[in-house]
Design an enzyme around this catalytic site. Sequence first.
Site, PDB file in Angstrom:
ATOM      1  N   THR A 179       0.827  -1.190   0.000  1.00 13.95           N
ATOM      2  CA  THR A 179       0.000   0.000   0.000  1.00 13.95           C
ATOM      3  C   THR A 179       0.863   1.242   0.000  1.00 13.95           C
ATOM      4  O   THR A 179       1.940   1.254   0.615  1.00 13.95           O
ATOM      5  CB  THR A 179      -0.959  -0.003   1.216  1.00 13.95           C
ATOM      6  OG1 THR A 179      -1.843   1.115   1.131  1.00 13.95           O
ATOM      7  CG2 THR A 179      -0.211   0.064   2.529  1.00 13.95           C
ATOM      8  N   SER A 180       0.447   2.281  -0.715  1.00 14.68           N
ATOM      9  CA  SER A 180       1.170   3.548  -0.820  1.00 14.68           C
ATOM     10  C   SER A 180       2.580   3.298  -1.353  1.00 14.68           C
ATOM     11  O   SER A 180       2.735   2.778  -2.441  1.00 14.68           O
ATOM     12  CB  SER A 180       1.180   4.257   0.538  1.00 14.68           C
ATOM     13  OG  SER A 180       1.684   5.564   0.439  1.00 14.68           O
ATOM     14  N   SER A 181       3.611   3.630  -0.589  1.00 13.59           N
ATOM     15  CA  SER A 181       4.973   3.366  -1.060  1.00 13.59           C
ATOM     16  C   SER A 181       5.182   1.884  -1.321  1.00 13.59           C
ATOM     17  O   SER A 181       5.893   1.487  -2.249  1.00 13.59           O
ATOM     18  CB  SER A 181       5.995   3.867  -0.033  1.00 13.59           C
ATOM     19  OG  SER A 181       7.314   3.675  -0.476  1.00 13.59           O
ATOM     20  N   ALA A 183       2.892  -0.053  -2.406  1.00 10.66           N
ATOM     21  CA  ALA A 183       2.233  -0.307  -3.689  1.00 10.66           C
ATOM     22  C   ALA A 183       3.147   0.062  -4.848  1.00 10.66           C
ATOM     23  O   ALA A 183       3.196  -0.628  -5.872  1.00 10.66           O
ATOM     24  CB  ALA A 183       0.929   0.486  -3.770  1.00 10.66           C
TER      25      ALA A 183
END
Length: 211
Positions: A179-181, A183
Amino acid sequence: GALYDIGCYAVLAGRHLFEAEPLRAVSLVDRDPVLGVDRLTSALLAKIAGTSLARAQSLSGPVTGWSSGVPAYISMFEYVPAKLADAPAVVVAAHWCGGSASAFFSAVSGIVAAADKHGFVMVFPQTTNPASAAKCWDVGSKASLIHDGGGDTQAIAQMVKHEIDKRHADAGRVYIMGTSSGAMLTQAMLAVYPDVFKAGAAYSGVPAGCW
């Protein structure tokens, strides 16, 4: 495999995971109340691990002896269920900026519980990258965007190799999520190491090479 984009969500899914229709956009970005993650991630991991979940235990690490020629600020943690399957699958789970292996382990407790039931190994990498105040994954440097370039992506690939060698894991069933970084790291791993990863799920990420 096929790449599906739903808003800021992208999932690369190996065709062998889905017997019929591909994943559809309808309500898949809502959170799954059982798994504690979005429905698209839970749908992918349900295909990998099955749907009946049990309570998981604890994270182990940092693991030693897995790395060579990769950034020292990256650590490896793992979850190995008490009853490991023969030739188990491997699922890598990458945290967000400022996150940690333990925080992401807690965030995906339902998926960890699936590892207990089905006997697959989970790898939780962790970065404390000093070049990033938020401790994000390096997904934009030349080192990380080249196969065996010595960057963050090679570190993750080495973690997978460690599990394959040590646990006799199935090299044909290696997956990644984040998720986020994390991801963004997921997208980078799928792009740079398609020979290692069969599928991945990325929430709020950026396509490889676009950061």
